[in-house]
Write an enzyme that holds these catalytic residues in place. Sequence first.
Site, PDB file in Angstrom:
ATOM      1  N   ASN A   1     -10.822  -0.756   0.484  1.00  0.00           N
ATOM      2  CA  ASN A   1     -11.968  -0.097   1.116  1.00  0.00           C
ATOM      3  C   ASN A   1     -11.948   1.422   0.949  1.00  0.00           C
ATOM      4  O   ASN A   1     -12.964   2.086   1.181  1.00  0.00           O
ATOM      5  CB  ASN A   1     -12.043  -0.450   2.603  1.00  0.00           C
ATOM      6  CG  ASN A   1     -10.800  -0.061   3.367  1.00  0.00           C
ATOM      7  OD1 ASN A   1      -9.696  -0.499   3.039  1.00  0.00           O
ATOM      8  ND2 ASN A   1     -10.958   0.766   4.390  1.00  0.00           N
ATOM      9  N   HIS A   2     -10.804   1.991   0.554  1.00  0.00           N
ATOM     10  CA  HIS A   2     -10.733   3.442   0.304  1.00  0.00           C
ATOM     11  C   HIS A   2     -10.879   3.780  -1.183  1.00  0.00           C
ATOM     12  O   HIS A   2     -10.570   4.907  -1.593  1.00  0.00           O
ATOM     13  CB  HIS A   2      -9.405   4.003   0.819  1.00  0.00           C
ATOM     14  CG  HIS A   2      -9.293   4.016   2.320  1.00  0.00           C
ATOM     15  ND1 HIS A   2     -10.119   4.769   3.119  1.00  0.00           N
ATOM     16  CD2 HIS A   2      -8.453   3.343   3.159  1.00  0.00           C
ATOM     17  CE1 HIS A   2      -9.793   4.586   4.388  1.00  0.00           C
ATOM     18  NE2 HIS A   2      -8.788   3.715   4.437  1.00  0.00           N
TER      19      HIS A   2
ATOM     20  N   HIS B   1      -3.930  -4.083   3.204  1.00  0.00           N
ATOM     21  CA  HIS B   1      -4.849  -3.343   4.077  1.00  0.00           C
ATOM     22  C   HIS B   1      -4.287  -3.049   5.457  1.00  0.00           C
ATOM     23  O   HIS B   1      -4.489  -1.956   5.977  1.00  0.00           O
ATOM     24  CB  HIS B   1      -6.198  -4.047   4.220  1.00  0.00           C
ATOM     25  CG  HIS B   1      -7.157  -3.345   5.143  1.00  0.00           C
ATOM     26  ND1 HIS B   1      -7.627  -2.083   4.885  1.00  0.00           N
ATOM     27  CD2 HIS B   1      -7.723  -3.728   6.321  1.00  0.00           C
ATOM     28  CE1 HIS B   1      -8.467  -1.724   5.869  1.00  0.00           C
ATOM     29  NE2 HIS B   1      -8.524  -2.695   6.753  1.00  0.00           N
TER      30      HIS B   1
ATOM     31  N   GLU C   1      -4.808   2.435  -3.119  1.00  0.00           N
ATOM     32  CA  GLU C   1      -5.995   3.031  -2.495  1.00  0.00           C
ATOM     33  C   GLU C   1      -5.669   4.115  -1.469  1.00  0.00           C
ATOM     34  O   GLU C   1      -6.569   4.815  -1.022  1.00  0.00           O
ATOM     35  CB  GLU C   1      -6.846   1.943  -1.845  1.00  0.00           C
ATOM     36  CG  GLU C   1      -6.215   1.292  -0.655  1.00  0.00           C
ATOM     37  CD  GLU C   1      -7.214   0.980   0.453  1.00  0.00           C
ATOM     38  OE1 GLU C   1      -8.418   1.011   0.195  1.00  0.00           O
ATOM     39  OE2 GLU C   1      -6.771   0.723   1.581  1.00  0.00           O
ATOM     40  N   ASN C   2      -4.392   4.262  -1.090  1.00  0.00           N
ATOM     41  CA  ASN C   2      -3.998   5.296  -0.126  1.00  0.00           C
ATOM     42  C   ASN C   2      -3.094   6.357  -0.745  1.00  0.00           C
ATOM     43  O   ASN C   2      -2.472   7.146  -0.028  1.00  0.00           O
ATOM     44  CB  ASN C   2      -3.257   4.673   1.061  1.00  0.00           C
ATOM     45  CG  ASN C   2      -4.104   3.743   1.881  1.00  0.00           C
ATOM     46  OD1 ASN C   2      -3.685   2.627   2.186  1.00  0.00           O
ATOM     47  ND2 ASN C   2      -5.306   4.161   2.256  1.00  0.00           N
TER      48      ASN C   2
ATOM     49  N   HIS D   1      -1.142  -2.805   6.439  1.00  0.00           N
ATOM     50  CA  HIS D   1       0.047  -1.942   6.361  1.00  0.00           C
ATOM     51  C   HIS D   1       1.235  -2.452   7.174  1.00  0.00           C
ATOM     52  O   HIS D   1       2.204  -1.717   7.366  1.00  0.00           O
ATOM     53  CB  HIS D   1      -0.278  -0.504   6.789  1.00  0.00           C
ATOM     54  CG  HIS D   1      -1.171   0.235   5.847  1.00  0.00           C
ATOM     55  ND1 HIS D   1      -1.251   1.614   5.819  1.00  0.00           N
ATOM     56  CD2 HIS D   1      -2.039  -0.197   4.901  1.00  0.00           C
ATOM     57  CE1 HIS D   1      -2.127   1.990   4.907  1.00  0.00           C
ATOM     58  NE2 HIS D   1      -2.621   0.897   4.332  1.00  0.00           N
TER      59      HIS D   1
ATOM     60  N   HIS E   1      -7.631  -7.711  -0.030  1.00  0.00           N
ATOM     61  CA  HIS E   1      -7.588  -6.551   0.853  1.00  0.00           C
ATOM     62  C   HIS E   1      -8.491  -6.839   2.051  1.00  0.00           C
ATOM     63  O   HIS E   1      -9.703  -6.685   1.987  1.00  0.00           O
ATOM     64  CB  HIS E   1      -8.078  -5.323   0.071  1.00  0.00           C
ATOM     65  CG  HIS E   1      -7.688  -4.021   0.682  1.00  0.00           C
ATOM     66  ND1 HIS E   1      -6.439  -3.470   0.521  1.00  0.00           N
ATOM     67  CD2 HIS E   1      -8.375  -3.151   1.463  1.00  0.00           C
ATOM     68  CE1 HIS E   1      -6.377  -2.304   1.151  1.00  0.00           C
ATOM     69  NE2 HIS E   1      -7.548  -2.105   1.746  1.00  0.00           N
TER      70      HIS E   1
ATOM     71  N   ASP F   1       0.810  -1.224   0.000  1.00  0.00           N
ATOM     72  CA  ASP F   1       0.000   0.000   0.000  1.00  0.00           C
ATOM     73  C   ASP F   1       0.844   1.276   0.000  1.00  0.00           C
ATOM     74  O   ASP F   1       1.573   1.546   0.955  1.00  0.00           O
ATOM     75  CB  ASP F   1      -0.913   0.037   1.220  1.00  0.00           C
ATOM     76  CG  ASP F   1      -1.836  -1.174   1.313  1.00  0.00           C
ATOM     77  OD1 ASP F   1      -1.357  -2.294   1.074  1.00  0.00           O
ATOM     78  OD2 ASP F   1      -3.018  -1.001   1.648  1.00  0.00           O
TER      79      ASP F   1
END
Length: 260
Positions: A67-68, A175, A39-40, A177, A150, A8
């Site tokens: 999820n983001h 997810h 996603e981040n 991290h 994820h 991520d």
Amino acid sequence: MRLLFIGDIYGAPGRKMVIEHLPRLLAEKQIDFTIANGENCSGGFGINRRLLHELTDIGVDAFTMGNHTWDNKEIFSFIDSEPNIVRPANYPPGTPGRGWRLFEIKGRKLLLCNIIGRVFMPSFDCPFRSMDAIIRLEEAADAAIFVDFHAEATSEKVALGWYLDGRVAAMVGTHTHIQTNDARILPRGSGYITDAGMTGPRDSVLGVEREIIVQRFLTGVSPRFEAAAGDLQFNGIIFDIDERGKCAALEVINFWEPSL
């Protein structure tokens, strides 16, 4: 086929590490195809088109999400048109974007898919049955399959890894991290790691300034998240996929650089 998966990418610090180190890794490790969880990328919340292109230009071939996915609303304007981004496949039917895409690498096919977990997460379709449906696709018949799962719970990730062993080339968890110490080739030939980790601030809580998260636990108040300053890390994993679509070897990537 040698694949690099980048854990991520968190905000500007994570992008800095990718921009500075990915060209060297591509050359030194002779990478054929690079995948990153994106996603981040945009301040920890989603991704926008500019950042997608910035990272593509320096060597990221494809992006998975999580999820983001929808946090940066600009994504609705490009997720259907950009050919190198996949969002979780087990969103309900009619959700924008694609849950899997097919890529050609040196004359071979790679089917990249993204799945999201259900334990300690919002409600999604079953990731196990969703993977069954993807594997049954005609396009997957002679393709190596790579999965980004994820998910929050390690038990759910480990269980899906065993469920997919021998049916996919590799599965990485994302997810949480935190890079896990369990990278291995499962008995039937699938490469596996419970979490590939995070590329971004090293002295942080999942990328966020640590004092913000400490105070959140102490007080229950959640101020605006900020990417942490200080040392930076690069997390990822390399998979060698053979002609049978199995994982022949893997190498964990985990290095950091001190702040100046």
